[in-house]
Design a protein around this motif. Sequence first.
Motif, short mmCIF file in Angstrom:
data_model
loop_
_atom_site.label_atom_id
_atom_site.label_comp_id
_atom_site.label_asym_id
_atom_site.label_seq_id
_atom_site.Cartn_x
_atom_site.Cartn_y
_atom_site.Cartn_z
N PHE A 158 35.04 50.45 40.04
CA PHE A 158 36.07 51.11 39.24
C PHE A 158 37.45 50.49 39.49
CE2 PHE A 158 32.93 54.54 38.79
CZ PHE A 158 33.10 54.84 37.45
N ILE A 159 37.70 50.06 40.73
CA ILE A 159 38.95 49.35 41.01
C ILE A 159 38.99 48.04 40.21
CG2 ILE A 159 40.27 48.12 42.79
CD1 ILE A 159 39.29 50.19 44.80
N GLY A 160 37.87 47.32 40.21
CA GLY A 160 37.80 46.08 39.44
C GLY A 160 37.98 46.32 37.95
N LEU A 161 37.39 47.40 37.46
CA LEU A 161 37.52 47.74 36.04
C LEU A 161 38.97 48.10 35.71
CD1 LEU A 161 35.51 47.90 33.70
CD2 LEU A 161 35.30 50.35 34.13
N ALA A 162 39.60 48.88 36.59
CA ALA A 162 41.01 49.23 36.37
C ALA A 162 41.90 48.00 36.43
CB ALA A 162 41.45 50.26 37.42
N ALA A 163 41.57 47.06 37.35
CA ALA A 163 42.34 45.82 37.45
C ALA A 163 42.17 44.96 36.20
CB ALA A 163 41.88 45.05 38.69
N LEU A 164 40.95 44.93 35.68
CA LEU A 164 40.67 44.18 34.45
C LEU A 164 41.49 44.74 33.29
CD1 LEU A 164 38.83 42.03 33.04
CD2 LEU A 164 37.27 43.92 32.54
N VAL A 211 59.82 37.35 44.74
CA VAL A 211 58.50 37.98 44.74
C VAL A 211 57.75 37.60 43.45
CG1 VAL A 211 57.23 40.16 44.76
CG2 VAL A 211 59.30 39.90 46.14
N LYS A 212 56.54 37.11 43.60
CA LYS A 212 55.75 36.69 42.46
C LYS A 212 54.92 37.84 41.90
CE LYS A 212 55.35 31.94 44.18
NZ LYS A 212 54.40 30.86 44.59
N ARG A 213 54.58 37.72 40.63
CA ARG A 213 53.78 38.76 40.00
C ARG A 213 52.44 38.92 40.69
NH1 ARG A 213 54.15 37.67 33.56
NH2 ARG A 213 52.57 39.30 33.60
N GLY A 214 51.86 37.81 41.09
CA GLY A 214 50.56 37.85 41.75
C GLY A 214 50.61 38.60 43.07
N GLU A 215 51.73 38.49 43.78
CA GLU A 215 51.87 39.18 45.06
C GLU A 215 51.87 40.69 44.86
OE1 GLU A 215 55.40 37.63 46.78
OE2 GLU A 215 54.50 35.71 47.34
N LEU A 216 52.59 41.14 43.83
CA LEU A 216 52.62 42.57 43.54
C LEU A 216 51.26 43.06 43.08
CD1 LEU A 216 56.05 43.19 41.74
CD2 LEU A 216 55.31 44.02 43.98
N TYR A 217 50.60 42.25 42.27
CA TYR A 217 49.27 42.62 41.77
C TYR A 217 48.30 42.82 42.92
CZ TYR A 217 44.73 42.09 39.46
OH TYR A 217 43.44 42.28 39.03
N TRP A 218 48.19 41.83 43.80
CA TRP A 218 47.23 41.90 44.89
C TRP A 218 47.61 42.93 45.94
CZ3 TRP A 218 42.64 40.55 43.97
CH2 TRP A 218 42.35 39.45 43.16
N THR A 219 48.91 43.20 46.09
CA THR A 219 49.33 44.26 47.00
C THR A 219 48.79 45.61 46.54
OG1 THR A 219 51.36 43.09 47.64
CG2 THR A 219 51.32 45.47 47.98
N ASN A 220 48.89 45.86 45.24
CA ASN A 220 48.39 47.12 44.70
C ASN A 220 46.86 47.19 44.76
OD1 ASN A 220 50.53 49.02 43.15
ND2 ASN A 220 51.25 46.90 43.17
N ILE A 221 46.20 46.07 44.48
CA ILE A 221 44.73 46.05 44.53
C ILE A 221 44.24 46.28 45.96
CG2 ILE A 221 42.67 44.65 44.19
CD1 ILE A 221 44.00 45.59 41.60
N LEU A 222 44.85 45.61 46.92
CA LEU A 222 44.45 45.78 48.32
C LEU A 222 44.75 47.19 48.82
CD1 LEU A 222 45.54 42.35 49.87
CD2 LEU A 222 43.22 43.16 49.44
#
Length: 212
Positions: A122-128, A62-73
């Motif tokens: 706010f999601i984008g800000l939290a992701a940033l 599992v890649k870091r990006g996959e976990l990141y985008w899973t949480n964002i989505l």
Amino acid sequence: VESNDLIKQIFAYSSVTIEESFTSTILMVMVALVTILPIAIINRFFFEEKNQYLSQIYGTKVKRGELYWTNILLAIILALIGVLCTAGGLGGVALSVMADSSMKMADFLAIGLNLYPSILFFIGLAALVLGWTPKLGKAIYIYLAYASMLNYFEGILDLPKLVLNTAPQSWLSQMPMEDFNIKTFFIVIIVSVILMFVGYFGYNRRDMLEGA
């Protein structure tokens, strides 16, 4: 409303009914409450990181990006569901108790969905923040509270437009008092998506803060 000057200033707008202005203000507050959930999801992701709950997952394919985008989505989808439930719930209750309502269920949903890009921001800000300075994640709640109070008391504070524009909700049209602004609607969405990608680049490059 007629007997209380403070309430009148908050809810009374010219050319619209008290029902419409009340709905607009209350939905703005309710959408702000919905915003807490997606921010919490993203902050929880960092909580799991610093407590080393993700170590075993990162040891697999599992890649870091996959976990990141899973949480964002997950945050994006739950935010949309939250807006629909909030607007639909308020509309259902309002229409069930008002015999001669000037509004329809579609009006409540439209007002709620009009504010959805503010949640995405706010999601984008939290992701940033997650990607670059994750320890400041809780500061997003402070900004959310500030923006919500600013918009709620806009009618009585008489603040300059420049100050009001520090709250993302102010960028969107205030339905039904104002017409839907499709240009601003999509600009806020695009800016939010850009913030998510900038957060992704930071998250993919920075060291894990396990035990921080």
